[in-house]
Each structure stands twice: as C-alpha cells, then as structure tokens.
Design an enzyme around this catalytic site. Structure first.
Site, PDB file in Angstrom:
ATOM      1  N   ASN A  10       0.863  -1.190   0.000  1.00 45.61           N
ATOM      2  CA  ASN A  10       0.000   0.000   0.000  1.00 45.61           C
ATOM      3  C   ASN A  10       0.895   1.234   0.000  1.00 45.61           C
ATOM      4  OD1 ASN A  10      -1.826   2.050   0.478  1.00 45.61           O
ATOM      5  ND2 ASN A  10      -2.198   1.497   2.618  1.00 45.61           N
ATOM      6  N   TRP A  11       0.990   1.859  -1.151  1.00 47.23           N
ATOM      7  CA  TRP A  11       1.898   3.024  -1.266  1.00 47.23           C
ATOM      8  C   TRP A  11       1.329   4.270  -0.611  1.00 47.23           C
ATOM      9  CZ3 TRP A  11       4.045   3.170  -6.969  1.00 47.23           C
ATOM     10  CH2 TRP A  11       4.650   1.936  -7.253  1.00 47.23           C
ATOM     11  N   LYS A  12       0.076   4.250  -0.248  1.00 46.79           N
ATOM     12  CA  LYS A  12      -0.617   5.435   0.278  1.00 46.79           C
ATOM     13  C   LYS A  12      -0.431   6.609  -0.696  1.00 46.79           C
ATOM     14  CE  LYS A  12       0.330   3.723   4.850  1.00 46.79           C
ATOM     15  NZ  LYS A  12       0.054   3.884   6.247  1.00 46.79           N
ATOM     16  N   GLU A 101      -6.916   4.975   7.818  1.00 47.97           N
ATOM     17  CA  GLU A 101      -6.706   6.383   7.438  1.00 47.97           C
ATOM     18  C   GLU A 101      -7.942   6.933   6.737  1.00 47.97           C
ATOM     19  OE1 GLU A 101      -3.028   5.722   5.376  1.00 47.97           O
ATOM     20  OE2 GLU A 101      -2.055   5.256   7.277  1.00 47.97           O
ATOM     21  N   GLY A 177       2.278   2.653  10.579  1.00 43.95           N
ATOM     22  CA  GLY A 177       3.214   3.761  10.336  1.00 43.95           C
ATOM     23  C   GLY A 177       3.919   4.249  11.588  1.00 43.95           C
ATOM     24  N   GLY A 238       2.704  -1.048   4.350  1.00 42.46           N
ATOM     25  CA  GLY A 238       2.701   0.362   3.982  1.00 42.46           C
ATOM     26  C   GLY A 238       4.117   0.840   3.698  1.00 42.46           C
ATOM     27  N   GLY A 239       4.724   1.482   4.693  1.00 46.21           N
ATOM     28  CA  GLY A 239       6.041   2.112   4.536  1.00 46.21           C
ATOM     29  C   GLY A 239       7.074   1.232   3.841  1.00 46.21           C
TER      30      GLY A 239
END
Ligand code: PEP
Length: 261
Positions: A10-12, A101, A177, A238-239
């Site tokens: 998930n690159w956001k 988020e 995160g 994520g990160g």
C-alpha cells in the site's frame, strides 16, 4: 502444500510519477528471478493505476494490480470519485477498503465500507477489507469487541460466494506507520478470533479458505515471524513497500514460510 501467502503493498499518497515508475520497474526486475508461490499485489495511488495494470497484464508478471480506494457509488455525477466500473475496465484485481486512514480522515463508516465492498464484488474486484482498534481501545481491553463489530457489520453480512472473493486485513491502528508492530502472538490471537467469527457464520471450510492478513509496521525484520503464525495468511505493507529491497525481503519471508510448511 501450505496455503500460498499474499503480500500487498500500500503506497498510500506517496511518490511522483517518475518515482512510481521507478519503484514498479525495480520490483518487477527483482522479482523476475523468482518462481513465486506468494501472490504480490501493488496498490499505488489511483492516478498511477495504468503503471501497475500495464505490468500486471504481462504474461510473465510477478504481481497483481490493486488500488487503495473506490467510490461507494456507481458511475454518475460524483465529481472527483473513481468507480468500481472504472477499476474493472482497467483490469484492477484488488482494492483496499476501510483503511483506518480513510475511516479517520474521510469519515468512512462500516456502512460505507460495506457499500464499497459490494461495488467491488459486483465488478469482479477483490476487496481487501481493513479492520483494527485504536491504542485506547486496546488499552481498555476492547480490541476484540471493536474488531468483532467491524467484522460483523461487513464480512458477516456477505453471501458465502461473496466472502470467497474477499480478503481481510487486521491492522491495529497503533501499529500503522508507527514502527510499533503487534507481537506475533497479538497478531495470531486477533486473526484466530476473526477466523472464529467467520467459522461461526459460514462454517469451517470457508473460514480456513478466507485470506486474513496482518498489517502495521510489518518490515523486512519481523515479517518471517509474523507470517509464521498459523492464522496469518500474509501482510498488508505500507512504509516498507516503498523500499524495493525491504519489500522483496518481506516477499522472501512469505516464500520461506510456504516452503517450510
Ligand atoms: C498500511 O498502510 O496499511 C500499513 C500497514 O502501513 P505501515 O506498514 O507503514 O504500518
């Protein structure tokens, strides 16, 4: 043989166009050497959808195309929104829904999340439904109650044939995160609980079949231990999915677990 794992990046809201191209190319190059059993899904920002769908459509592609959000509405006068029909027309295979988020900053409720899941299912796209508790809720010992309610309000309302095409990601909000990961025991305990709710409603076969992932500061160092837990079917990352070396190590961890079982 062990159930194949799934690793979703998930690159956001990160990366400019060139960086996004670069990241996909690096991941594709790195993965070219592997005969993967793990299914890898990349979820860039929607504006870069074509970058992943182009790669994912290649015969020797090592990953599937995903996105991070979808409109709860079908095509129509909803300025700025992106519909499930549009995703389907671009051959997007997976879509994250109900990420914490989105729940926090965009007011997404379980009701909206469920609508989005149906939009995706109606368009043959796999929803990856996120759930998880806040730190306060965990400290108050309410984590099972909170996650249980999210699962009851969404997953448990599906028809069995819809659940077959749906995935779940347990993401404790305090771990997203933050660099603070749930311990493997905490992840296992919650995933087993979610699976038990599915079993009660849908029976053992579908409960065993359903993919339940862990997400929340999963990284190259802790992935192996997390993925080794019996109920952890993979990770939502994520990160660490923004760093090709780390993301590949996470995929390698998933492969190791599959081979060792
Ligand atoms: C996420 O965004 O779904 C996530 C798990 O983020 P991170 O890995 O950075 O905690």
């Amino acid at each position: 043989m062990a159930k194949p794992k799934i690793v979703i990046g998930n690159w956001k809201m990160n990366k400019d166009f060139e960086e996004a191209e670069d990241l996909i190319t690096k991941i594709e190059e790195e993965l070219a050497d592997y005969q993967l059993q793990t299914e890898v899904v990349l979820c860039p920002p929607a504006v870069y959808a074509e970058l992943v769908t182009d790669h994912a459509s290649l015969e020797d592609s090592r990953f599937y195309a995903g996105l991070q959000n979808v409109s709860e509405f079908p095509n129509g006068a909803y300025t700025g929104e992106i519909s499930a029909e549009m995703l389907a027309s671009m051959d997007v295979d997976f879509c994250i829904v109900g990420h914490s988020e989105r729940r926090k900053f965009f007011g997404e409720t379980d009701e909206i999340v469920l609508k989005k899941m149906h939009r995706l299912l109606d368009n043959q796209i796999v929803p990856v439904m996120c759930c998880g508790e806040t730190l306060e809720e965990r400290k108050a010992g309410k984590h099972f109650e909170v996650v249980g309610k999210q699962i009851e309000a969404t997953i448990c309302t599906l028809k069995p044939e819809e659940l077959e095409r749906t995935m779940i990601a347990y993401e404790p909000i305090w771990a997203i995160g933050t660099g603070e990961t749930a311990t493997p025991a905490q992840a296992q305990e919650m995933l087993a609980f979610i699976r038990s709710l599915i079993e009660k409603k849908f029976g053992t076969e579908l409960a065993v079949y359903t993919y339940i992932l862990y997400g929340g500061s999963c990284n190259a160092k802790n992935a192996l231990e997390l993925f080794s837990q019996p109920d952890v079917d993979g990770g939502l990352i994520g990160g660490a999915s923004l760093k090709p070396e780390d993301f590949i190590k996470i995929i390698e961890a998933a492969e190791t677990v599959i081979k060792d079982n």
